[in-house]
Design a protein around this motif. Structure first.
Motif, PDB file in Angstrom:
ATOM      1  N   THR A  88      81.452 -39.102 -12.517  1.00 37.06           N
ATOM      2  CA  THR A  88      80.171 -39.758 -12.212  1.00 37.06           C
ATOM      3  C   THR A  88      79.833 -39.643 -10.727  1.00 37.06           C
ATOM      4  O   THR A  88      78.679 -39.786 -10.355  1.00 37.06           O
ATOM      5  CB  THR A  88      80.183 -41.246 -12.621  1.00 37.06           C
ATOM      6  OG1 THR A  88      81.201 -41.932 -11.896  1.00 37.06           O
ATOM      7  CG2 THR A  88      80.384 -41.396 -14.123  1.00 37.06           C
ATOM      8  N   THR A  89      80.836 -39.359  -9.888  1.00 36.31           N
ATOM      9  CA  THR A  89      80.595 -39.227  -8.447  1.00 36.31           C
ATOM     10  C   THR A  89      80.222 -37.799  -8.031  1.00 36.31           C
ATOM     11  O   THR A  89      79.874 -37.578  -6.874  1.00 36.31           O
ATOM     12  CB  THR A  89      81.832 -39.666  -7.627  1.00 36.31           C
ATOM     13  OG1 THR A  89      82.905 -38.732  -7.841  1.00 36.31           O
ATOM     14  CG2 THR A  89      82.268 -41.069  -7.980  1.00 36.31           C
ATOM     15  N   TRP A  90      80.300 -36.851  -8.930  1.00 40.63           N
ATOM     16  CA  TRP A  90      80.037 -35.459  -8.554  1.00 40.63           C
ATOM     17  C   TRP A  90      78.698 -35.247  -7.853  1.00 40.63           C
ATOM     18  O   TRP A  90      78.636 -34.483  -6.893  1.00 40.63           O
ATOM     19  CB  TRP A  90      80.160 -34.543  -9.762  1.00 40.63           C
ATOM     20  CG  TRP A  90      81.572 -34.264 -10.199  1.00 40.63           C
ATOM     21  CD1 TRP A  90      82.694 -34.994  -9.916  1.00 40.63           C
ATOM     22  CD2 TRP A  90      82.005 -33.190 -11.017  1.00 40.63           C
ATOM     23  NE1 TRP A  90      83.791 -34.425 -10.508  1.00 40.63           N
ATOM     24  CE2 TRP A  90      83.393 -33.311 -11.202  1.00 40.63           C
ATOM     25  CE3 TRP A  90      81.336 -32.138 -11.628  1.00 40.63           C
ATOM     26  CZ2 TRP A  90      84.137 -32.421 -11.949  1.00 40.63           C
ATOM     27  CZ3 TRP A  90      82.079 -31.249 -12.385  1.00 40.63           C
ATOM     28  CH2 TRP A  90      83.459 -31.383 -12.538  1.00 40.63           C
ATOM     29  N   PRO A  91      77.608 -35.892  -8.288  1.00 44.67           N
ATOM     30  CA  PRO A  91      76.343 -35.660  -7.576  1.00 44.67           C
ATOM     31  C   PRO A  91      76.377 -36.091  -6.104  1.00 44.67           C
ATOM     32  O   PRO A  91      75.539 -35.655  -5.323  1.00 44.67           O
ATOM     33  CB  PRO A  91      75.336 -36.505  -8.369  1.00 44.67           C
ATOM     34  CG  PRO A  91      75.916 -36.590  -9.745  1.00 44.67           C
ATOM     35  CD  PRO A  91      77.404 -36.673  -9.508  1.00 44.67           C
ATOM     36  N   GLU A  92      77.338 -36.919  -5.714  1.00 46.87           N
ATOM     37  CA  GLU A  92      77.471 -37.325  -4.314  1.00 46.87           C
ATOM     38  C   GLU A  92      77.875 -36.168  -3.416  1.00 46.87           C
ATOM     39  O   GLU A  92      77.540 -36.147  -2.239  1.00 46.87           O
ATOM     40  CB  GLU A  92      78.495 -38.448  -4.179  1.00 46.87           C
ATOM     41  CG  GLU A  92      78.101 -39.722  -4.884  1.00 46.87           C
ATOM     42  CD  GLU A  92      79.230 -40.742  -4.903  1.00 46.87           C
ATOM     43  OE1 GLU A  92      80.234 -40.581  -4.174  1.00 46.87           O
ATOM     44  OE2 GLU A  92      79.107 -41.711  -5.677  1.00 46.87           O
ATOM     45  N   TRP A  93      78.631 -35.213  -3.957  1.00 45.78           N
ATOM     46  CA  TRP A  93      79.094 -34.096  -3.129  1.00 45.78           C
ATOM     47  C   TRP A  93      78.622 -32.736  -3.633  1.00 45.78           C
ATOM     48  O   TRP A  93      78.693 -31.756  -2.892  1.00 45.78           O
ATOM     49  CB  TRP A  93      80.621 -34.124  -2.975  1.00 45.78           C
ATOM     50  CG  TRP A  93      81.394 -34.201  -4.253  1.00 45.78           C
ATOM     51  CD1 TRP A  93      81.848 -35.317  -4.874  1.00 45.78           C
ATOM     52  CD2 TRP A  93      81.794 -33.102  -5.087  1.00 45.78           C
ATOM     53  NE1 TRP A  93      82.500 -34.985  -6.039  1.00 45.78           N
ATOM     54  CE2 TRP A  93      82.489 -33.630  -6.190  1.00 45.78           C
ATOM     55  CE3 TRP A  93      81.638 -31.709  -4.994  1.00 45.78           C
ATOM     56  CZ2 TRP A  93      83.015 -32.841  -7.198  1.00 45.78           C
ATOM     57  CZ3 TRP A  93      82.166 -30.918  -5.995  1.00 45.78           C
ATOM     58  CH2 TRP A  93      82.842 -31.475  -7.079  1.00 45.78           C
TER      59      TRP A  93
END
Length: 144
Positions: free
Chosen positions: A26-31
């Motif tokens: 779920t954090t992939w769009p952050e990086w």
């Protein structure tokens, strides 16, 4: 198999911090600026499947084909007539430095089409995405 992009970074961030970021999809769009969202169907393990939504593209299915904690994470996106593979290899030297290398490859009868459509964008963004992943792994606070 055609290699469409490679990138590598050497850092003091421990390998487990990178794996913690990869596991929390779920954090992939952050990086990864090319992704709107990612959903994993179950635990982060070999054979796990999921879906992702690239910015400007259709929802794409993927499978985790290899996962060796603190050493390798490979995922394959299932495109029409092709497979886009991201292989992430992690090594730690005796001094504690971690090297993360990423290789994106394309296979399949329509790989020429998907390479033309996606290849330049992946190649252009891979190094920056890896640098943002390092920053995210660093701020996640995973202990060494």
């Amino acid at each position: 198999m055609k290699t469409i992009a490679t990138a590598a970074i050497t850092t003091d961030v421990p390998a487990q911090a990178f794996f913690a970021r990869w596991a929390d999809m779920t954090t992939w769009p952050e990086w990864n600026t090319d992704i709107e969202w990612v959903r994993l169907d179950g635990p982060f393990r070999p054979g796990a499947t999921g879906r992702m939504k690239p910015k400007g593209g259709p929802v794409t299915r993927f499978v985790v084909t290899a996962l060796v904690p603190e050493r390798e994470f490979t995922d394959v996106s299932l495109l029409l007539g092709a497979r886009l593979t991201f292989q992430h290899l992690v090594t730690t030297d005796a001094g504690g430095s971690t090297t993360v290398s990423v290789r994106a490859t394309m296979t399949g009868p329509f790989s020429f089409f998907w390479t033309a459509v996606l290849g330049k964008g992946i190649a252009r963004g891979l190094t920056a995405d890896l640098a943002r992943l390092e920053a995210a792994a660093r701020t996640a606070g995973v202990p060494a």
